[in-house]
Design an enzyme around this catalytic site. Structure first.
Site, PDB file in Angstrom:
ATOM      1  N   GLU A  45      43.752  28.805  36.426  1.00  0.00           N
ATOM      2  CA  GLU A  45      43.236  28.935  35.361  1.00  0.00           C
ATOM      3  C   GLU A  45      43.887  29.349  34.747  1.00  0.00           C
ATOM      4  OE1 GLU A  45      43.527  31.154  37.786  1.00  0.00           O
ATOM      5  OE2 GLU A  45      43.320  32.924  36.440  1.00  0.00           O
ATOM      6  N   PRO A  67      51.561  37.778  29.555  1.00  0.00           N
ATOM      7  CA  PRO A  67      51.935  38.325  28.238  1.00  0.00           C
ATOM      8  C   PRO A  67      50.762  39.380  28.093  1.00  0.00           C
ATOM      9  CG  PRO A  67      51.430  35.676  28.467  1.00  0.00           C
ATOM     10  CD  PRO A  67      52.399  36.612  29.809  1.00  0.00           C
ATOM     11  N   HIS A  72      39.733  39.004  42.684  1.00  0.00           N
ATOM     12  CA  HIS A  72      40.760  38.976  41.721  1.00  0.00           C
ATOM     13  C   HIS A  72      41.221  39.842  40.482  1.00  0.00           C
ATOM     14  CE1 HIS A  72      40.409  34.043  41.925  1.00  0.00           C
ATOM     15  NE2 HIS A  72      40.362  34.565  43.388  1.00  0.00           N
ATOM     16  N   HIS A  80      29.513  36.726  42.584  1.00  0.00           N
ATOM     17  CA  HIS A  80      31.092  36.999  41.459  1.00  0.00           C
ATOM     18  C   HIS A  80      30.566  38.643  40.741  1.00  0.00           C
ATOM     19  CE1 HIS A  80      33.633  36.733  38.308  1.00  0.00           C
ATOM     20  NE2 HIS A  80      34.085  37.047  38.797  1.00  0.00           N
ATOM     21  N   HIS A  81      31.474  39.071  41.571  1.00  0.00           N
ATOM     22  CA  HIS A  81      31.167  40.861  40.338  1.00  0.00           C
ATOM     23  C   HIS A  81      32.326  40.738  39.499  1.00  0.00           C
ATOM     24  CE1 HIS A  81      28.931  42.913  43.970  1.00  0.00           C
ATOM     25  NE2 HIS A  81      28.438  42.447  43.438  1.00  0.00           N
ATOM     26  N   GLU A 110      50.538  38.632  37.596  1.00  0.00           N
ATOM     27  CA  GLU A 110      50.097  37.170  37.047  1.00  0.00           C
ATOM     28  C   GLU A 110      51.555  36.563  36.078  1.00  0.00           C
ATOM     29  OE1 GLU A 110      46.406  36.977  35.586  1.00  0.00           O
ATOM     30  OE2 GLU A 110      45.711  37.712  37.051  1.00  0.00           O
TER      31      GLU A 110
END
Lengths: 663, 663
Positions: free
Chosen positions: B469, B179, B444, B376-377, B157
């Protein structure tokens, strides 16, 4: 096969603008220059040596590299006549400067085009040099199918052969030579160029040379076991060429394509020649012509005057040919046998007509009809006699309004091969000198063309193949020969084959020699006007054989100078179909021929511009005929066609079809 | 650079079907396997070593060649969903059998496609083997421009960087890491893949891997002085992979093209994966979706239930999203924060909803509206806790009519890197196990995609990049990032970026974090639905931000499954314009974006079939705006277009345009 390789990282590479063709050059451990060629990662040429040996310096080994220069060149140029209205000349060039231990210098220059490569040697410095050998190797990595004629320094009129490289034998070379010429072969197995091949992977290539000035012609010696070939320079002495420095050799060329048609479409040979050196080209005119020529071959007439009551080149007869030309849109009338020398075949006089040939009257008559007389100079091999008269001979033509002539070099030449340096210089001098007299030249028994017509576009066409006349008095040319010519001889340059014999079985020529007869159908003869490229094309048959024949309309219509050329289908020795666009009218013409096999071919008219309709006339074989059986029977069909049409047409053995596609 | 070369004639060559790509393989004098790659005679890869070292055998040197096998393969296959309705898989394959002195065997298999190459290692035999190192080198012959993210075994990311290979430094790698992740870099200078480059000659290439099963993910260590790169396998121990024999590694891939767009158009990664293993794929459905997600990022809602009065996943709120989806043709509604575990971020329970989330009522309500709940998990990094519940969790979704879910792996994983062999196996197991429960998966914090979706097309999409996001709560993603994503992360596979934020400046979200804001215009957000490829695409903004906005019609219209894809213009980090044809309607959609530079782009509509007219709607930036200045202002224009039209459209800084071209 080679004792000394180069390491892969020692190669210098140069690639074509589209990067599909690559040449890799290196000096091996012996200091021998070596090159290899690939096309789309096909190895086309295995590592092959190169270099020249001079009488006082070996420049084939012990060399070191002292310089490397790269340039890129791109131009568009417009030929005075040709297959295209515009030609792109785009290549990358690599110049390698080499030196031997005695500091004698040699440059090797590569040019790499999208459709092949050329390389030449350059000897810098000043003074004279004597070339005693050229070692340009063309080593094949694969046992290619080869379309060939045997090596010969005298003659290019043999029947082409087709076999694998490894199957070429001394016996086959001797057998396939032009009758009487086998004894002049410079090697046991070898070839003249263009030499065309097909690799097992289906890549087509043709080896030849470009810009042959002041140097002997090159044949190739073959080692059929190793599949290696090496240059052979034509010469009767050990000294192959005497040159003034600086000197550049002709280009050695390899045209490459993944379709056989790509070889025909290539302009590589022309692009390797210098631009046009003539400032006024207004007098250079492509044309169709008839003439007093076929009549001699079928024994209707004679070249000779004495002891003949059928001398062809008499004033009344020539007028009939002028009339026929004028009535049918032909621009010229060739006249052979008009001058003294034919009787006895010696001491030809180029400014002295036979008494029954009235030059002044005929040239005026022709001019009044808008037709040109085309002259003829036969040397009988006595070239010195011709050289002595060239200036006066050309001036004589110019004075009589003649702008075009044909030369002939039948017979052997004292002390020289047809293809040695002295003869090359002579052939080229006929062209450059003729230009001064505004004369177009058509050379028979010539040195092979090498693209000089770019530089001197008055060099219109030439022979250098087994032409139509062999059909009048020998076993003739089998249908396969016509299906080979576009892929061999015609790649070198325009070809004066003299097509258009309608009376293919010579039924109207009772005196014809035994075995006479054209081995094709009439429709095939029509197709040759498109299939064979030349900016001058003869309507070769006797005018009487054309009169009243509807098919003659195609010869009337077909042009000889093109804006565009597309090879639609092609396989050497099998079939070929070519579409060409007229430079003047933008009408299209298609010719297609087969060998001894019947087949059908589909014409995809997508070469036509979208959204326009054309009147199509199809001239095709009558079903059930063949080159042996009713070859003169044909059918004509008319239709309207456009961009999206496809039409399939049957072709009989030895047959073909011709299409005119006109607005 | 290398002490040991191969002689050029020692190389074994394998070329692509179109012969433009060539791989040359050899064993050098040390018995090291080496390969090099060229594209149209451009050297793409300099000689590079290859091989594997096992705990009990070195298979990187001292090898001899014992066998060589060549095959050619060609198939056409139809993906369940994708960029194309049909994909051609055509390659030449070379299998090299190697042995060390102890007769330990290694095979190297090359596949060469028209658009690049793949190679893999195969260990024959039986029993187990421990891979302690893989030595796959990717040595660059030129100092390429490189589009990169720093090597990291935990995270993908970071912001992409652009510079020359030689300019990559340790400081730059550390600075550019996500970061907090710089300390996990496995090398001083190196990259994650896909790693995309542009050579000085303008050739584009991308290094990645395909079919990553039961093996660690590969990063690349760079030596910026030598321009060499070497494989790094993710592992916390010296033992990189434990495998059962026979075993095949993933494919190491190099996609190559002479246009940047060719990388996007390539199906090489998919073609190197196995065909679909699912017999029933009727339940796999590409779709657009909305969901309870952006609201949390802009602090309108929370995932957590306790101590929050704005818990997002409450029944009434979810119903509102279902209604919005049903009204606008969206197929799914994602719900995050619906289950126990969010409070405290541990011990997630995958079959236990929060009390304010009525699973049964919502799934019935959704079904009545023709919409699917998307589950969603989140694991929070506690993967063992997830593994323990996977079967029951998937059964729970299946029982409640849920066919699709998203996973999350935020945080560090006990004893493991995100990308090591154990985690790769876990990620893959989520996919294969989900298939048994007819569940589509959207991962994700995933392992990067490697084309497994060909084999298991229920693997719909995933993250693995710095997504939308980050625009809600960090410095965000500069416009250049969107112009890089199609050329890096998206080459690996579908990308769940979640585009479509209309309220780019978050004016309607007063609680938003400092610095929040989407760095693009609204028109750019629309374009992303075409520019970024995924078979599931979120309409990510709050429904209220779409209501009444005319531009939302584009999101309603744009499909997510394509029959054809054409990259019209592309330069990594600069601009990209892509046209795609809807698989259902044959309507076309175009998306184009720029980076920080304004520019204009010309759409050539020649991709449309000839002779048909389409209704074009243009959604474009208002002149004078930019991503910083009035980014939400746009213009809509309607026209009729056909095959022959060209239209030039201005794009403002950070802008773009979207076109619907419908019958």
């Amino acid at each position: 096969m080679f004792s000394v390789y180069c390491r892969s990282n020692d190669y210098l590479q140069i690639v074509s603008p589209d990067r599909k063709v690559a040449v890799n050059f290196c000096l091996n451990k012996k200091g021998e220059p070596m090159y290899r060629v690939s096309y789309l990662n096909h190895e086309i040429l295995a590592p092959s040596r190169m270099g020249l040996d001079l009488s006082d310096a070996f420049l084939t080994k012990g060399l070191k590299l002292t310089g490397e220069e790269r340039t890129t060149f791109k131009e568009k140029w417009n030929p005075v006549w040709g297959q295209y209205a515009e030609i792109v000349n785009h290549y990358n060039e690599l110049t390698l400067s080499l030196e031997n231990k005695a500091n004698r210098k040699l440059q090797i220059i590569f040019r790499v085009f999208n459709d092949g490569i050329g390389f030449r040697y350059m000897l810098p410095g000043n003074g004279e040099a004597v070339v005693i050998d050229e070692n340009s190797e063309f080593n094949m990595p694969t046992d290619n199918e080869v379309y060939w004629s045997a090596a010969c320094f005298e003659n290019d009129e043999s029947l082409y052969q087709v076999c694998k490289l490894s199957k070429v034998t001394e016996a086959l070379c001797r057998k396939s030579a032009t009758p009487g010429y086998a004894r002049f072969s410079p090697c046991k197995t070898g070839f003249n160029t263009p030499l065309t091949m097909k690799t097992p992977d289906g890549i087509y290539l043709s080896i030849h040379e470009a810009a042959l000035w002041n140097y002997p012609g090159m044949s190739l010696e073959l080692n059929p076991k190793e599949l290696t070939m090496k240059s052979l320079l034509a010469s009767k002495s050990k000294e192959k060429a005497l040159v003034n420095l600086p000197f550049s050799t002709p280009w050695r060329t390899i045209c490459i394509g993944n379709r056989a048609g790509a070889l025909i479409e290539s302009s590589l040979i022309l692009n390797l020649n210098e631009p046009c050196k003539l400032t006024d080209v207004s007098w250079i005119k492509p044309m169709k012509y008839d003439g007093i020529w076929w009549a001699m071959h079928v024994k209707e007439s004679t070249w000779e005057l004495e002891r003949s009551n059928i001398h062809g080149a008499n004033t009344e007869n020539v007028k009939r040919y002028i009339d026929f030309a004028a009535q049918n849109g032909l621009g010229g009338v060739l006249v052979e046998g008009w001058n003294k020398g034919w009787d006895g075949w010696k001491n030809f006089r180029y400014t002295e007509p036979y008494p029954d040939f009235d030059m002044k009257e005929l040239s005026q008559y022709a001019a009044s009809k808008g037709v040109q007389i085309m002259g003829h100079h036969e040397t009988g091999g006595d070239v010195q006699n011709y050289i002595n008269q060239m200036d006066s001979a050309y001036a004589y033509y110019q004075q009589n309004g003649i702008h075009s002539f044909k030369t002939g070099y039948v017979g052997f030449i004292n002390k020289h091969f047809h293809y040695d340096q002295w003869m090359v210089n002579h052939y080229n001098e006929t062209v450059t000198k003729a230009a001064k007299y505004k004369l177009m030249v058509n050379i028979h028994e010539p040195i092979k063309p090498t693209g000089l017509c770019r530089t001197y576009p008055n060099l219109m066409s030439g022979e250098g193949m087994r032409g139509q006349e062999y059909n009048a008095w020998s076993d003739g040319n089998p249908p396969t020969q016509s299906a080979l010519l576009p892929f061999i001889r015609n790649l070198a340059g325009p070809m004066d084959y003299t097509p258009g014999i309608f009376d293919t079985q010579l039924k109207n020529s009772p005196n014809r020699p035994e075995n006479g007869g054209v081995h094709s159908t009439l429709a095939n003869q029509l197709a040759l006007y498109v299939v064979f490229y030349s900016p001058i094309q003869m309507a070769a048959d006797l005018p009487g054989n054309y009169e009243g024949n509807e098919a003659f309309q195609f010869i009337r219509d077909v042009p000889v100078d093109w804006a565009d050329t597309r090879v639609l289908e092609a396989e050497p020795g099998e079939y070929v179909m070519i579409a060409r666009r007229d430079k003047k009218s933008n009408n299209w013409f298609v010719g297609a021929i087969t060998n001894e096999q019947e087949r059908n071919m589909t014409v995809d008219f997508s070469f036509l511009p979208e959204g326009e309709e054309y009147n199509l006339t199809i001239y095709r074989d009558k079903p059930g005929t063949s080159w042996q059986n009713n070859p003169t029977r044909y059918e004509i069909e008319k239709r309207v066609v456009s961009h999206s049409n496809k039409i399939t047409i049957d072709i009989v053995p030895g047959g073909g079809f011709a299409l005119s596609i006109m607005k």
